[in-house]
Scaffold this motif. Structure first.
Motif, mmCIF file in Angstrom:
data_model
loop_
_atom_site.group_PDB
_atom_site.id
_atom_site.type_symbol
_atom_site.label_atom_id
_atom_site.label_comp_id
_atom_site.label_asym_id
_atom_site.label_seq_id
_atom_site.Cartn_x
_atom_site.Cartn_y
_atom_site.Cartn_z
ATOM 1 N N SER A 72 1.589 2.989 15.249
ATOM 2 C CA SER A 72 1.644 2.831 13.793
ATOM 3 C C SER A 72 0.272 2.512 13.228
ATOM 4 C CB SER A 72 2.594 1.701 13.426
ATOM 5 O OG SER A 72 3.911 2.016 13.792
ATOM 6 N N VAL A 73 0.040 3.012 12.012
ATOM 7 C CA VAL A 73 -1.180 2.706 11.277
ATOM 8 C C VAL A 73 -0.781 2.289 9.871
ATOM 9 C CG1 VAL A 73 -2.691 4.251 12.587
ATOM 10 C CG2 VAL A 73 -1.489 5.105 10.590
ATOM 11 N N GLN A 74 -1.690 1.643 9.168
ATOM 12 C CA GLN A 74 -1.408 1.236 7.798
ATOM 13 C C GLN A 74 -1.432 2.476 6.908
ATOM 14 O OE1 GLN A 74 -3.992 -1.745 6.184
ATOM 15 N NE2 GLN A 74 -2.909 -1.845 4.261
ATOM 16 N N CYS A 75 -0.506 2.527 5.979
ATOM 17 C CA CYS A 75 -0.398 3.640 5.050
ATOM 18 C C CYS A 75 -1.696 3.776 4.244
ATOM 19 C CB CYS A 75 0.788 3.422 4.106
ATOM 20 S SG CYS A 75 0.949 4.678 2.826
ATOM 21 N N SER A 76 -2.127 5.004 4.017
ATOM 22 C CA SER A 76 -3.361 5.225 3.253
ATOM 23 C C SER A 76 -3.082 5.450 1.774
ATOM 24 C CB SER A 76 -4.113 6.418 3.828
ATOM 25 O OG SER A 76 -3.318 7.581 3.727
ATOM 26 N N GLY A 77 -1.843 5.316 1.354
ATOM 27 C CA GLY A 77 -1.484 5.505 -0.049
ATOM 28 C C GLY A 77 -1.851 4.304 -0.908
ATOM 29 N N GLN A 78 -1.841 4.530 -2.230
ATOM 30 C CA GLN A 78 -2.149 3.457 -3.170
ATOM 31 C C GLN A 78 -0.900 3.107 -3.971
ATOM 32 O OE1 GLN A 78 -5.382 4.575 -5.681
ATOM 33 N NE2 GLN A 78 -6.926 3.916 -4.210
ATOM 34 N N SER A 82 -0.589 -0.556 -8.787
ATOM 35 C CA SER A 82 -1.647 -1.484 -9.199
ATOM 36 C C SER A 82 -3.015 -1.075 -8.661
ATOM 37 C CB SER A 82 -1.314 -2.903 -8.743
ATOM 38 O OG SER A 82 -1.292 -2.972 -7.333
ATOM 39 N N GLY A 83 -3.072 -0.052 -7.842
ATOM 40 C CA GLY A 83 -4.343 0.438 -7.316
ATOM 41 C C GLY A 83 -4.715 -0.111 -5.958
ATOM 42 N N ARG A 84 -3.872 -0.959 -5.388
ATOM 43 C CA ARG A 84 -4.137 -1.522 -4.068
ATOM 44 C C ARG A 84 -3.608 -0.596 -2.987
ATOM 45 N NH1 ARG A 84 -2.254 -7.658 -5.311
ATOM 46 N NH2 ARG A 84 -3.954 -8.150 -6.743
ATOM 47 N N ARG A 85 -4.094 -0.795 -1.779
ATOM 48 C CA ARG A 85 -3.642 -0.005 -0.651
ATOM 49 C C ARG A 85 -2.256 -0.453 -0.210
ATOM 50 N NH1 ARG A 85 -6.849 1.064 5.007
ATOM 51 N NH2 ARG A 85 -5.355 2.527 5.847
ATOM 52 N N CYS A 86 -1.408 0.495 0.117
ATOM 53 C CA CYS A 86 -0.049 0.200 0.557
ATOM 54 C C CYS A 86 -0.090 -0.608 1.856
ATOM 55 C CB CYS A 86 0.718 1.505 0.763
ATOM 56 S SG CYS A 86 2.409 1.297 1.325
ATOM 57 N N LYS A 87 0.830 -1.564 2.011
ATOM 58 C CA LYS A 87 0.845 -2.422 3.193
ATOM 59 C C LYS A 87 1.810 -1.941 4.271
ATOM 60 C CE LYS A 87 -0.599 -6.551 0.793
ATOM 61 N NZ LYS A 87 -0.316 -7.952 0.495
ATOM 62 N N ARG A 88 2.562 -0.876 4.002
ATOM 63 C CA ARG A 88 3.526 -0.388 4.986
ATOM 64 C C ARG A 88 2.808 0.253 6.183
ATOM 65 N NH1 ARG A 88 5.924 0.855 0.176
ATOM 66 N NH2 ARG A 88 7.982 -0.036 -0.120
ATOM 67 N N LYS A 89 3.509 0.288 7.294
ATOM 68 C CA LYS A 89 3.009 0.945 8.494
ATOM 69 C C LYS A 89 3.691 2.297 8.623
ATOM 70 C CE LYS A 89 0.546 -2.424 10.344
ATOM 71 N NZ LYS A 89 -0.812 -2.297 10.801
ATOM 72 N N THR A 90 3.006 3.264 9.236
ATOM 73 C CA THR A 90 3.578 4.590 9.418
ATOM 74 C C THR A 90 3.081 5.221 10.702
ATOM 75 O OG1 THR A 90 3.872 6.768 8.416
ATOM 76 C CG2 THR A 90 1.742 5.724 8.084
ATOM 77 N N LYS A 91 3.900 6.096 11.261
ATOM 78 C CA LYS A 91 3.508 6.903 12.409
ATOM 79 C C LYS A 91 3.324 8.363 11.993
ATOM 80 C CE LYS A 91 5.567 4.209 16.118
ATOM 81 N NZ LYS A 91 6.454 4.238 17.287
ATOM 82 N N ASN A 92 3.498 8.636 10.719
ATOM 83 C CA ASN A 92 3.364 9.989 10.200
ATOM 84 C C ASN A 92 1.936 10.469 10.387
ATOM 85 O OD1 ASN A 92 3.539 12.373 8.793
ATOM 86 N ND2 ASN A 92 4.707 11.494 7.112
ATOM 87 N N ILE A 93 1.764 11.715 10.737
ATOM 88 C CA ILE A 93 0.452 12.282 11.014
ATOM 89 C C ILE A 93 -0.415 12.330 9.760
ATOM 90 C CG2 ILE A 93 0.995 14.711 10.668
ATOM 91 C CD1 ILE A 93 -1.012 13.388 13.589
ATOM 92 N N SER A 94 0.191 12.351 8.581
ATOM 93 C CA SER A 94 -0.581 12.383 7.336
ATOM 94 C C SER A 94 -1.193 11.032 7.008
ATOM 95 C CB SER A 94 0.288 12.835 6.177
ATOM 96 O OG SER A 94 1.240 11.852 5.858
#
Length: 125
Positions: free
Chosen positions: A98-104, A107-119
């Motif tokens: 898992s890596v931290q989500c790269s989405g925003q 509020s403009g902050r980085r998402c704190k969820r974890k993901t295994k998705n290749i994107s």
């Protein structure tokens, strides 16, 4: 006689230019055009001519690499690709860790969820 040859040649070019106009496919929200069997056409597929797709600003997919020379695919080839047995191993769309989500967030902050998705983005992004 020379004019007749010129007219016939011109008509030949006009008819072949219509035949060269290949069919490619786009998605509802995408910015790229694809071949008929591309993996990115899994959920939506919209048929369009390649010259129109280019004039509308679509770019070629880097996975299936459609060009005006190679978009014409035999039905037998596309059928063999689409009729691949279910038990064959396909390429993975998941990461091993898992890596931290790269989405925003809004509020403009980085998402704190974890993901295994290749994107690199979670289910919400």
């Amino acid at each position: 006689m020379k004019q007749l040859c010129y007219i016939v040649f011109t008509l030949f070019l006009l008819t072949t230019s219509n035949a060269v106009s290949q069919t490619v496919y786009t998605t509802k929200t995408g910015e790229k055009y694809h071949k008929s069997y591309c993996k990115y056409l899994k959920y939506s597929k919209k048929e369009i001519k390649i010259d129109k797709a280019i004039s509308l600003g679509y770019k070629a997919c880097k996975v299936c690499k459609p060009t005006s020379k190679n978009t014409k695919v035999n039905d037998s080839i596309s059928q063999t690709i689409s009729s691949k047995p279910k038990h064959e191993k396909t390429t993975s769309t998941k990461r091993s860790s898992s890596v931290q989500c790269s989405g925003q967030t809004k509020s403009g902050r980085r998402c704190k969820r974890k993901t295994k998705n290749i994107s690199g983005k979670c289910y919400q992004h």
